[in-house]
Scaffold this active site. Structure first.
Site, short mmCIF file in Angstrom:
data_model
loop_
_atom_site.label_atom_id
_atom_site.label_comp_id
_atom_site.label_asym_id
_atom_site.label_seq_id
_atom_site.Cartn_x
_atom_site.Cartn_y
_atom_site.Cartn_z
NE ARG A 53 -4.02 -1.79 2.40
CZ ARG A 53 -5.06 -1.72 3.23
NH1 ARG A 53 -5.11 -0.73 4.11
NH2 ARG A 53 -6.02 -2.61 3.18
CG ASP A 55 2.42 6.41 2.65
OD1 ASP A 55 1.60 5.55 3.03
OD2 ASP A 55 3.52 6.60 3.21
NE ARG A 209 7.11 10.33 2.40
CZ ARG A 209 5.96 10.90 2.81
NH1 ARG A 209 4.86 10.16 2.91
NH2 ARG A 209 5.93 12.18 3.10
#
Length: 275
Positions: A53, A55, A209
């Site tokens: 999944r 972002d 990230r």
């Protein structure tokens, strides 16, 4: 046969999507966009299960998903025996920022999420004072200060291995933050432009990230080389760890075991996540 499982290979520009997962309120997501197109073609309610999944703002060139469909739906739409025909039909319905490049019947035991061995992401960033090239602005992040590539790579090296990455993840109830990072490599692809390639068994929410931003923070000299070692000892999200911009991140590949090991891999992974 009650249902047939299809594997879909997907790419998208995540800029104008609010992430992968379907959300309430009609918010535009990748899952909702593809499911609606598939449901329209097959005249059936289709639900996708995805390998990773992503972002909001994150892209994919190697995303994988599966869907269980009724064979009768394929027969009625004249694609029995060749699910690949869905590719052309979906291309006519999907917007230009998302594409399904392959559809095939999945091997027995295949689960796009739980059968996966690894996921690989690439992060692209520029430190040029003018920012990114206009033609690459949607997939290139901007870091405001120059970085030392050797120091950046040394930080990445410290993050490879089986660790608790709680300091780098947004908390999710009852979810483990233990992950196995197989490799994390930085390269200068042109003056002021860098790419990081990271592969792990899986990633938790915002983990890539945060890891990228940690390396860049050390690379610019704002933190000491020992900083990541201390972060790996934490058991909760570290507020001092920044997040690199979403636009630089692309899911480029998902690796699966041989067909005869898919079911066993899915069972083992599911048990680990539930534990």
């Amino acid at each position: 046969m009650d249902t047939m499982r299809l594997r879909l290979d997907i790419a998208y520009d995540g800029t104008d999507f609010h992430g992968w997962a379907r959300q309430k309120g009609g918010i535009r997501t990748v899952q909702q966009t593809i499911e609606e197109a598939l449901s329209l073609v097959l005249r059936d309610d289709i639900t996708l299960t995805v390998a990773g999944r992503t972002d909001a703002g994150v892209h994919a060139s190697g995303q994988v998903a599966h869907a269980d469909v009724h064979p009768a739906s394929l027969e009625q739409r004249s694609i029995e025996g060749d699910p690949g025909r869905l590719v052309r039909r979906l291309a006519k319905l999907l917007p230009e920022d998302v594409r399904v490049f392959a559809v095939e019947e999945a091997p027995e035991g295949f689960d796009a999420r739980f059968s996966a061995l690894t996921r690989t992401y690439v992060y692209r960033v520029t430190t040029h004072p003018a920012g990114a090239l206009p033609t690459r602005a949607r997939d290139t992040a901007v870091w405001p200060k120059p970085v030392d590539l050797e120091a950046t790579q040394a930080c990445a090296d410290a993050l490879v291995g089986l660790h608790n990455f709680a300091a780098f993840c947004r908390p999710k109830e009852h979810a483990t933050t233990i992950r196995d990072v197989h490799s994390f490599d930085w390269a200068r692809v042109s003056p002021h432009i860098y790419e990081a390639r990271i592969t792990a068994d899986a990633f938790c929410w915002n983990m890539v990230r945060a890891l990228v931003a940690t390396c860049l923070t050390v690379g610019e000299g704002r933190r000491q080389a020992s900083w990541p070692n201390g972060l790996l000892l934490r058991d909760a999200r570290a507020p001092e760890v920044p997040l690199a911009p979403a636009r630089g991140l692309t899911l480029v590949g998902v690796e699966y075991p041989p067909a005869d090991q898919l079911a066993a891999r899915a069972e083992a992974t599911r048990a680990k996540r539930e534990m």
